[in-house]
Scaffold this active site. Structure first.
Site, PDB file in Angstrom:
ATOM      1  N   GLY A   9       0.842  -1.189   0.000  1.00 56.43           N
ATOM      2  CA  GLY A   9       0.000   0.000   0.000  1.00 56.43           C
ATOM      3  C   GLY A   9       0.874   1.234   0.000  1.00 56.43           C
ATOM      4  O   GLY A   9       2.102   1.147   0.059  1.00 56.43           O
ATOM      5  N   HIS A  50       6.510   2.605  16.154  1.00 54.39           N
ATOM      6  CA  HIS A  50       6.168   1.221  15.801  1.00 54.39           C
ATOM      7  C   HIS A  50       6.348   0.302  17.006  1.00 54.39           C
ATOM      8  O   HIS A  50       5.488  -0.541  17.288  1.00 54.39           O
ATOM      9  CB  HIS A  50       7.040   0.729  14.638  1.00 54.39           C
ATOM     10  CG  HIS A  50       6.512   1.084  13.294  1.00 54.39           C
ATOM     11  ND1 HIS A  50       6.117   0.122  12.389  1.00 54.39           N
ATOM     12  CD2 HIS A  50       6.322   2.271  12.678  1.00 54.39           C
ATOM     13  CE1 HIS A  50       5.705   0.712  11.276  1.00 54.39           C
ATOM     14  NE2 HIS A  50       5.829   2.020  11.437  1.00 54.39           N
ATOM     15  N   ARG A  54       3.375  -1.915  18.986  1.00 51.94           N
ATOM     16  CA  ARG A  54       3.433  -3.372  19.102  1.00 51.94           C
ATOM     17  C   ARG A  54       3.380  -3.836  20.549  1.00 51.94           C
ATOM     18  O   ARG A  54       2.846  -4.906  20.834  1.00 51.94           O
ATOM     19  CB  ARG A  54       4.716  -3.911  18.453  1.00 51.94           C
ATOM     20  CG  ARG A  54       4.711  -3.862  16.966  1.00 51.94           C
ATOM     21  CD  ARG A  54       5.865  -4.642  16.370  1.00 51.94           C
ATOM     22  NE  ARG A  54       7.170  -4.389  16.951  1.00 51.94           N
ATOM     23  CZ  ARG A  54       8.022  -3.471  16.512  1.00 51.94           C
ATOM     24  NH1 ARG A  54       7.693  -2.687  15.508  1.00 51.94           N
ATOM     25  NH2 ARG A  54       9.195  -3.334  17.081  1.00 51.94           N
TER      26      ARG A  54
END
EC number: 2.7.1.156
Length: 173
Positions: A9, A50, A54
């Protein structure tokens, strides 16, 4: 659930969050195979964001160049490789033959016993870049994405945070 998946994407399309959810659903002990390197403050902040999203349930394995080695070393747990386009740029700047490395990755996919989800950027949907290096990178990314898409079980395209399954195509000619 499929053994190998490619999630592609545009920038900020929701690829990584979707891929993280896929890997978390595959079982405990998830491994995040990181190809990014924090070479400036902006990238360090992205990496930290990130990690925070997570949480603590993930083990991180850094693999800016030796992606096949990292996959082989972590086989046994579900893995998320984020991302192939950063790996590609690392290979190009290290003056390594990305086509040889890409073929080695394609060969590694079917020998993995545990699931692996790859994230990549769809970079060829915009304007033609102005300079030769950017055009070469765009072309290489498109070729690498095609190679990996052919090797994996499923491919998803994320658009505005919505994943669309594009492989397997049950309507193939």
């Amino acid at each position: 659930m499929s053994k190998s998946i490619l999630v592609t994407g545009g920038a900020r399309s929701g690829k990584s969050a979707f891929a993280e959810g896929l890997v978390e659903a595959m079982g405990p002990q998830a491994v995040y195979v990181a190809t990014a390197e924090a070479q400036d403050a902006e990238m360090a902040a992205r990496i930290e964001a990130h990690r925070a999203r997570r949480g603590d349930g993930w083990t991180t394995r850094e693999a800016p160049l030796d992606l096949v080695g990292a996959l082989d070393a972590t086989d046994g747990a579900p893995r998320l490789v984020d991302c192939l386009t950063l790996w590609l740029s690392n290979l190009i700047f290290a003056e390594r033959d990305w086509e040889v490395e890409g073929r080695a990755l394609v060969e590694a996919v079917p020998r993995q016993s545990a699931p692996v989800v790859f994230v990549t950027n769809e970079v060829g949907s915009g304007i033609v870049p102005e300079n030769a290096l950017a055009r070469a990178y765009r072309d290489a990314a498109g070729q690498l994405n095609q190679m990996i898409a052919a090797a994996v079980d499923d491919v998803y395209l994320t658009v505005s945070g919505i994943p669309v399954r594009v492989k397997p195509n049950d309507n193939a000619i």
